[in-house]
Design an enzyme around this catalytic site. Structure first.
Site, PDB file in Angstrom:
ATOM      1  N   CYS A 147     -12.893   4.143  -8.573  1.00 52.66           N
ATOM      2  CA  CYS A 147     -14.034   5.179  -7.935  1.00 52.66           C
ATOM      3  C   CYS A 147     -14.808   5.527  -8.903  1.00 52.66           C
ATOM      4  CB  CYS A 147     -13.093   6.248  -7.344  1.00 52.66           C
ATOM      5  SG  CYS A 147     -12.035   5.577  -5.707  1.00 52.66           S
ATOM      6  N   ALA A 148     -14.597   5.613 -10.294  1.00 50.52           N
ATOM      7  CA  ALA A 148     -15.323   6.292 -11.309  1.00 50.52           C
ATOM      8  C   ALA A 148     -16.387   5.438 -11.488  1.00 50.52           C
ATOM      9  CB  ALA A 148     -14.396   6.581 -12.432  1.00 50.52           C
TER      10      ALA A 148
END
Length: 351
Positions: A147-148
């Site tokens: 997700c980063a």
């Protein structure tokens, strides 16, 4: 203070365009819940409670719902990832280049991020050939940031353009989370994930000199001893979700302090930030960000809207929020995302 930073920062990054693209197969959350219950033979009432708790109203999926029963191996799921992913990334990058007014042959650097499938040659190589990028384009495929990766990818474009301000750099993110479905996993983590994550591709075109919001500073944080909080368990089954219940508490413990320290280095405090571009990790994570930073609810309105409409699109989510955000001119903005590691990526922007 930010004006002084901009004057000192001789080489910045301008985000010329950002585009996210969703698959064509759109379903209401209730339809997905029913289909997943049939596929996994889990308790539908329990599944419905977990799915409703995500706040997601509907999602776009890589395949028609009836086709997921055919994904009886990691190989078949990964084949679908390559086929669908290449089409989606082409649509996303084409739209971003068109918005920026940039011809494909002007792209000097292509950064590709994904955590939901594998390919060698990597998808960016196939994408470059399909779109007619130059043979000497600098490619960098990155796997595992989860997700980063949307925020991290922007930071790495910033690093590149500080050295090559006359170049054009592109970021492409692809996440087909639905293809990682695990039929035999009835853990709470998998039940939650089956209601939270969606599918999408996103693309950003950036230049060292040009128009668009400027990225003026970035920061990465990697937290030791937190590998258990988020990630994949990789095996014959493919990618099995790891999502620890302690994740929300950890966000509360560390994130606000790191954001405040990041802003303080540039003479800023959270109440001076005019725009917040937050990855919609899930309802509890968003609530903790608002609570610990003392933000008004409207500060993350776009983040909530993205979560409700599309679910958590992993690395693409923060790009979707960025695309839908209209920054306050003259005021600083913060873009942030969290991912496996456990890690945080922070960017300071200026419209």
């Amino acid at each position: 203070m930010l004006a002084g930073l901009l004057q000192r920062q001789r080489k910045c990054m301008h985000i010329s365009a950002v585009q996210t693209v969703l698959p064509d197969h759109r379903y209401e959350q209730a339809e997905i819940t029913e289909a997943f219950a049939r596929l996994t033979h889990c308790d539908e009432d329990l599944l419905r409670r977990f799915h409703e708790a995500t706040g997601v109203t509907g999602r776009s999926l890589a395949l028609p719902l009836e086709d997921y029963a055919k994904l009886d191996s990691f190989g078949r799921a990964n084949d679908a990832y390559v086929e669908v992913g290449l089409d989606l990334t082409e649509r996303a990058l084409t739209a971003a280049l068109d918005q920026a007014g940039v011809e494909p042959k002007r792209v000097d650097h292509l950064l590709f991020c994904s955590t939901t499938g594998l390919a060698t040659p990597s998808l960016d190589a196939r994408l470059a050939k399909r779109m007619g990028l130059r043979p000497d384009v600098k490619r960098l495929p990155v796997f595992g940031l989860g997700c980063a990766a949307g925020a991290s990818g922007l930071s790495r474009l910033y690093d590149y353009l500080r050295g090559w301000p006359d170049h054009v750099a592109a970021l492409v993110c692809l996440e087909l989370c639905s293809l990682t479905i695990q039929r035999d996993d009835t853990s709470i983590a998998n039940l939650v994930a089956s209601g939270l994550f969606g599918d999408a591709a996103g693309a950003v075109v950036a230049t060292g000199r040009g128009r668009g919001p400027e990225v003026v500073a970035t920061r990465s944080r990697l937290y030791p001893g937190t590998e258990h909080l988020m990630g994949w368990e990789v095996g014959d089954h493919g990618f099995r979700i790891v999502l620890d219940a302690d994740l929300t508490d950890f966000v509360e413990e560390v994130l606000a302090g790191d954001i405040r320290a990041f802003l303080a280095d540039y003479g800023l405090t959270p109440d001076q930030v005019g725009t917040w571009i937050c990855h919609p990790g899930g309802p509890k994570v968003i609530e903790k960000i608002v609570e610990t930073l003392g933000l008004p609810p409207k500060a993350v309105e776009v983040t909530w809207r993205s979560l409700r409409r599309h679910g958590n699109l992993s690395s693409v989510s923060v790009l979707n929020v960025l695309q839908e955000t209209r920054g306050r001119p003259g005021a600083p903005a913060v873009l942030m995302a969290l991912g496996p590691g456990f890690s945080a990526e922070l960017l300071l922007l200026h419209w």
